[in-house]
Design a protein around this motif. Structure first.
Motif, PDB file in Angstrom:
ATOM      1  N   LEU A  56       0.852  -1.185   0.000  1.00  0.00           N
ATOM      2  CA  LEU A  56       0.000   0.000   0.000  1.00  0.00           C
ATOM      3  C   LEU A  56       0.890   1.238   0.000  1.00  0.00           C
ATOM      4  CD1 LEU A  56      -2.604  -0.969   2.768  1.00  0.00           C
ATOM      5  CD2 LEU A  56      -2.933  -1.087   0.301  1.00  0.00           C
ATOM      6  N   THR A  57       0.518   2.224  -0.757  1.00  0.00           N
ATOM      7  CA  THR A  57       1.244   3.491  -0.740  1.00  0.00           C
ATOM      8  C   THR A  57       0.255   4.634  -0.608  1.00  0.00           C
ATOM      9  OG1 THR A  57       1.179   3.667  -3.148  1.00  0.00           O
ATOM     10  CG2 THR A  57       3.144   2.619  -2.165  1.00  0.00           C
ATOM     11  N   LEU A  58       0.727   5.716  -0.068  1.00  0.00           N
ATOM     12  CA  LEU A  58      -0.121   6.892   0.122  1.00  0.00           C
ATOM     13  C   LEU A  58      -0.207   7.698  -1.163  1.00  0.00           C
ATOM     14  CD1 LEU A  58       1.162   8.102   3.609  1.00  0.00           C
ATOM     15  CD2 LEU A  58      -1.176   7.387   3.094  1.00  0.00           C
ATOM     16  N   THR A  59      -1.380   8.166  -1.473  1.00  0.00           N
ATOM     17  CA  THR A  59      -1.535   9.144  -2.545  1.00  0.00           C
ATOM     18  C   THR A  59      -1.101  10.508  -2.026  1.00  0.00           C
ATOM     19  OG1 THR A  59      -3.788   9.720  -1.912  1.00  0.00           O
ATOM     20  CG2 THR A  59      -3.507   7.846  -3.423  1.00  0.00           C
ATOM     21  N   GLU A  60      -1.091  11.488  -2.895  1.00  0.00           N
ATOM     22  CA  GLU A  60      -0.748  12.845  -2.451  1.00  0.00           C
ATOM     23  C   GLU A  60      -1.743  13.335  -1.401  1.00  0.00           C
ATOM     24  OE1 GLU A  60      -0.018  17.353  -4.290  1.00  0.00           O
ATOM     25  OE2 GLU A  60      -0.573  15.689  -5.607  1.00  0.00           O
ATOM     26  N   ALA A  61      -3.022  13.056  -1.640  1.00  0.00           N
ATOM     27  CA  ALA A  61      -4.048  13.435  -0.661  1.00  0.00           C
ATOM     28  C   ALA A  61      -3.857  12.648   0.629  1.00  0.00           C
ATOM     29  CB  ALA A  61      -5.440  13.192  -1.236  1.00  0.00           C
ATOM     30  N   GLY A  62      -3.488  11.352   0.480  1.00  0.00           N
ATOM     31  CA  GLY A  62      -3.260  10.514   1.647  1.00  0.00           C
ATOM     32  C   GLY A  62      -2.124  11.013   2.516  1.00  0.00           C
ATOM     33  N   GLU A  63      -1.035  11.505   1.851  1.00  0.00           N
ATOM     34  CA  GLU A  63       0.101  12.063   2.597  1.00  0.00           C
ATOM     35  C   GLU A  63      -0.343  13.242   3.466  1.00  0.00           C
ATOM     36  OE1 GLU A  63       3.264  11.376   2.917  1.00  0.00           O
ATOM     37  OE2 GLU A  63       3.887  10.104   1.244  1.00  0.00           O
ATOM     38  N   ALA A  64      -1.100  14.157   2.859  1.00  0.00           N
ATOM     39  CA  ALA A  64      -1.555  15.340   3.597  1.00  0.00           C
ATOM     40  C   ALA A  64      -2.503  14.942   4.718  1.00  0.00           C
ATOM     41  CB  ALA A  64      -2.234  16.315   2.641  1.00  0.00           C
ATOM     42  N   TYR A  65      -3.418  14.016   4.412  1.00  0.00           N
ATOM     43  CA  TYR A  65      -4.394  13.605   5.415  1.00  0.00           C
ATOM     44  C   TYR A  65      -3.729  12.862   6.562  1.00  0.00           C
ATOM     45  CZ  TYR A  65      -8.896  12.172   7.278  1.00  0.00           C
ATOM     46  OH  TYR A  65      -9.992  11.994   8.079  1.00  0.00           O
ATOM     47  N   HIS A  67      -0.721  13.203   7.761  1.00  0.00           N
ATOM     48  CA  HIS A  67      -0.011  14.147   8.625  1.00  0.00           C
ATOM     49  C   HIS A  67      -0.971  14.768   9.637  1.00  0.00           C
ATOM     50  CE1 HIS A  67       2.663  17.355   9.927  1.00  0.00           C
ATOM     51  NE2 HIS A  67       1.730  18.244   9.591  1.00  0.00           N
ATOM     52  N   HIS A  68      -2.120  15.222   9.164  1.00  0.00           N
ATOM     53  CA  HIS A  68      -3.093  15.846  10.070  1.00  0.00           C
ATOM     54  C   HIS A  68      -3.775  14.806  10.962  1.00  0.00           C
ATOM     55  CE1 HIS A  68      -2.733  19.850   8.417  1.00  0.00           C
ATOM     56  NE2 HIS A  68      -2.894  19.372   7.177  1.00  0.00           N
ATOM     57  N   ALA A  69      -4.014  13.615  10.418  1.00  0.00           N
ATOM     58  CA  ALA A  69      -4.678  12.573  11.198  1.00  0.00           C
ATOM     59  C   ALA A  69      -3.846  12.166  12.404  1.00  0.00           C
ATOM     60  CB  ALA A  69      -4.955  11.365  10.309  1.00  0.00           C
ATOM     61  N   GLU A  70      -2.545  12.051  12.209  1.00  0.00           N
ATOM     62  CA  GLU A  70      -1.670  11.714  13.346  1.00  0.00           C
ATOM     63  C   GLU A  70      -1.757  12.779  14.433  1.00  0.00           C
ATOM     64  OE1 GLU A  70       2.342  10.911  11.839  1.00  0.00           O
ATOM     65  OE2 GLU A  70       2.090   8.930  12.758  1.00  0.00           O
ATOM     66  N   GLN A  71      -1.771  14.040  14.023  1.00  0.00           N
ATOM     67  CA  GLN A  71      -1.874  15.138  14.995  1.00  0.00           C
ATOM     68  C   GLN A  71      -3.208  15.089  15.735  1.00  0.00           C
ATOM     69  OE1 GLN A  71      -1.174  18.782  12.840  1.00  0.00           O
ATOM     70  NE2 GLN A  71       1.035  18.682  13.189  1.00  0.00           N
ATOM     71  N   ILE A  72      -4.280  14.803  14.995  1.00  0.00           N
ATOM     72  CA  ILE A  72      -5.605  14.723  15.628  1.00  0.00           C
ATOM     73  C   ILE A  72      -5.617  13.638  16.698  1.00  0.00           C
ATOM     74  CG2 ILE A  72      -8.007  14.023  15.228  1.00  0.00           C
ATOM     75  CD1 ILE A  72      -7.750  15.417  12.472  1.00  0.00           C
ATOM     76  N   LEU A  73      -5.124  12.465  16.363  1.00  0.00           N
ATOM     77  CA  LEU A  73      -5.102  11.363  17.329  1.00  0.00           C
ATOM     78  C   LEU A  73      -4.221  11.684  18.524  1.00  0.00           C
ATOM     79  CD1 LEU A  73      -4.945   8.274  14.950  1.00  0.00           C
ATOM     80  CD2 LEU A  73      -6.920   9.150  16.203  1.00  0.00           C
ATOM     81  N   HIS A  74      -3.127  12.392  18.275  1.00  0.00           N
ATOM     82  CA  HIS A  74      -2.237  12.786  19.376  1.00  0.00           C
ATOM     83  C   HIS A  74      -2.953  13.744  20.326  1.00  0.00           C
ATOM     84  CE1 HIS A  74       1.364  13.922  21.547  1.00  0.00           C
ATOM     85  NE2 HIS A  74       1.133  15.193  21.259  1.00  0.00           N
ATOM     86  N   HIS A  75      -3.684  14.714  19.751  1.00  0.00           N
ATOM     87  CA  HIS A  75      -4.390  15.687  20.591  1.00  0.00           C
ATOM     88  C   HIS A  75      -5.527  15.017  21.360  1.00  0.00           C
ATOM     89  CE1 HIS A  75      -2.039  18.960  19.199  1.00  0.00           C
ATOM     90  NE2 HIS A  75      -2.577  19.033  17.988  1.00  0.00           N
ATOM     91  N   VAL A  76      -6.222  14.092  20.706  1.00  0.00           N
ATOM     92  CA  VAL A  76      -7.294  13.366  21.397  1.00  0.00           C
ATOM     93  C   VAL A  76      -6.726  12.563  22.552  1.00  0.00           C
ATOM     94  CG1 VAL A  76      -8.967  11.485  21.159  1.00  0.00           C
ATOM     95  CG2 VAL A  76      -8.837  13.263  19.417  1.00  0.00           C
ATOM     96  N   ASP A  77      -5.583  11.932  22.327  1.00  0.00           N
ATOM     97  CA  ASP A  77      -4.942  11.152  23.387  1.00  0.00           C
ATOM     98  C   ASP A  77      -4.532  12.052  24.549  1.00  0.00           C
ATOM     99  OD1 ASP A  77      -1.930   9.780  24.256  1.00  0.00           O
ATOM    100  OD2 ASP A  77      -3.738   8.544  24.300  1.00  0.00           O
TER     101      ASP A  77
END
Length: 300
Positions: A56-65, A67-77
């Motif tokens: 599996l590889t990330l698309t360009e949109a996947g790369e951007a998403y 990055h933000h998704a990791e931050q969201i999960l970190h803040h929720v944690d």
């Protein structure tokens, strides 16, 4: 929460490099993981992953998403951990409101003792005889006297409380004899301002029969300590909570009248209550403070 779950699954897929590895980590099936990722892509209207039979590889949109998704999960944690820590380790500011007399005599000394034992807690204390809205004024604990009328709140009774009519020996010595409540009309009664109307003191005998006796005098106030001070000075009679004049009566500086009657203004339920908001998750600081106040009047 479904969206957050989809984000978590997507991040796990990227971290582990495959649907099956992410499924093992999450304790679910690869098919379920695939459906969740596809649903996330559909909701975003963009492909996040390029899927081949090997990787599996990330698309360009996947790369951007990602990055933000990791931050969201970190803040929720972090947010979850912060709340969990507040529940386990008491810290932060506790906003307390109390009626003035009980606050001066009992709550302020109790707060000092509490803060020494709980150095991570700060208390913002307000004293007044006004009714407060706990939600509107962001009050954690309110010390009230009398029955609770708001069923959305929780009230823990700290002590039963009777009111007693009392006066100094000096006042009683120079004044007409007092044999029954009806005799109060001939005396200087120091009154608490409940309304703009005439003040009455209510008495109940052992058979439950009540009698309202109109009273008046040279001092009316909404400040309870002033009534006690004036009574001690020999100015007249006062109707006071028993806990507020207990030591004065024991010392003989005040004399209790009509011990065979219950006395009050209007209601005979004059207990002292710690009132707080109803919640499934009562904060540790509120729980500790209310527990600290329990038995306070027995220790005094």
């Amino acid at each position: 929460m479904d969206s957050l779950r989809s984000i978590e699954i997507f991040v796990q897929v990227v971290h582990h490099g495959s649907l099956s590895a992410a499924a093992r980590k999450l304790g679910t099936s690869a098919a379920s993981v695939s459906r969740q990722v596809s649903a996330l892509e559909d909701s975003l209207g963009a492909r996040l992953l390029n899927r081949t039979s090997r990787k599996l590889t990330l698309t360009e949109a996947g790369e951007a998403y990602f990055h933000h998704a990791e931050q969201i999960l970190h803040h929720v944690d972090e947010a979850t951990q912060s709340v969990t820590n507040l529940q386990r380790a008491p810290r932060g500011t506790l906003r307390v409101h109390s009626r003035i007399l009980v606050g001066q005599l009992f709550i302020i000394p109790a707060i000092a003792e509490f803060l020494i034992a709980q150095p991570e807690i700060k208390i913002d204390l307000m004293l007044s005889n006004l009714s407060v809205d706990l939600v509107e004024q962001n009050i954690d604990v309110d010390i009230r006297i009398g029955k609770l009328s708001d069923s959305s709140l929780i009230a823990k009774r700290l002590t039963l409380s009777d009111r007693v009519v009392c006066a100094s020996p000096a006042y009683l010595k120079r004044s007409p004899k007092i044999r029954q409540p009806q005799d109060l009309g001939a005396h200087n009664c120091l009154t608490y301002r409940l309304s703009k109307g005439n003040v009455q003191w209510r008495f109940m005998n052992g058979k439950g029969v009540t009698t309202d006796v109109p009273v008046n005098g040279s001092l009316q106030t909404d400040y309870g300590p002033a009534l006690r001070t004036a009574a001690l000075a020999g100015l007249g009679l006062a109707l006071m909570p028993d806990w507020s004049v207990r030591e004065d009566i024991e010392r003989g500086t005040l004399v209790r009248l009509f011990p065979e009657f219950k006395a009050s203004f209007l209601e005979f339920d004059n207990g002292v209550y710690a009132v707080y908001q109803r919640s499934r998750h009562m904060s540790a600081k509120v729980r500790l403070f209310v527990d600290h106040l329990t038995g306070l009047f027995d220790r005094s």
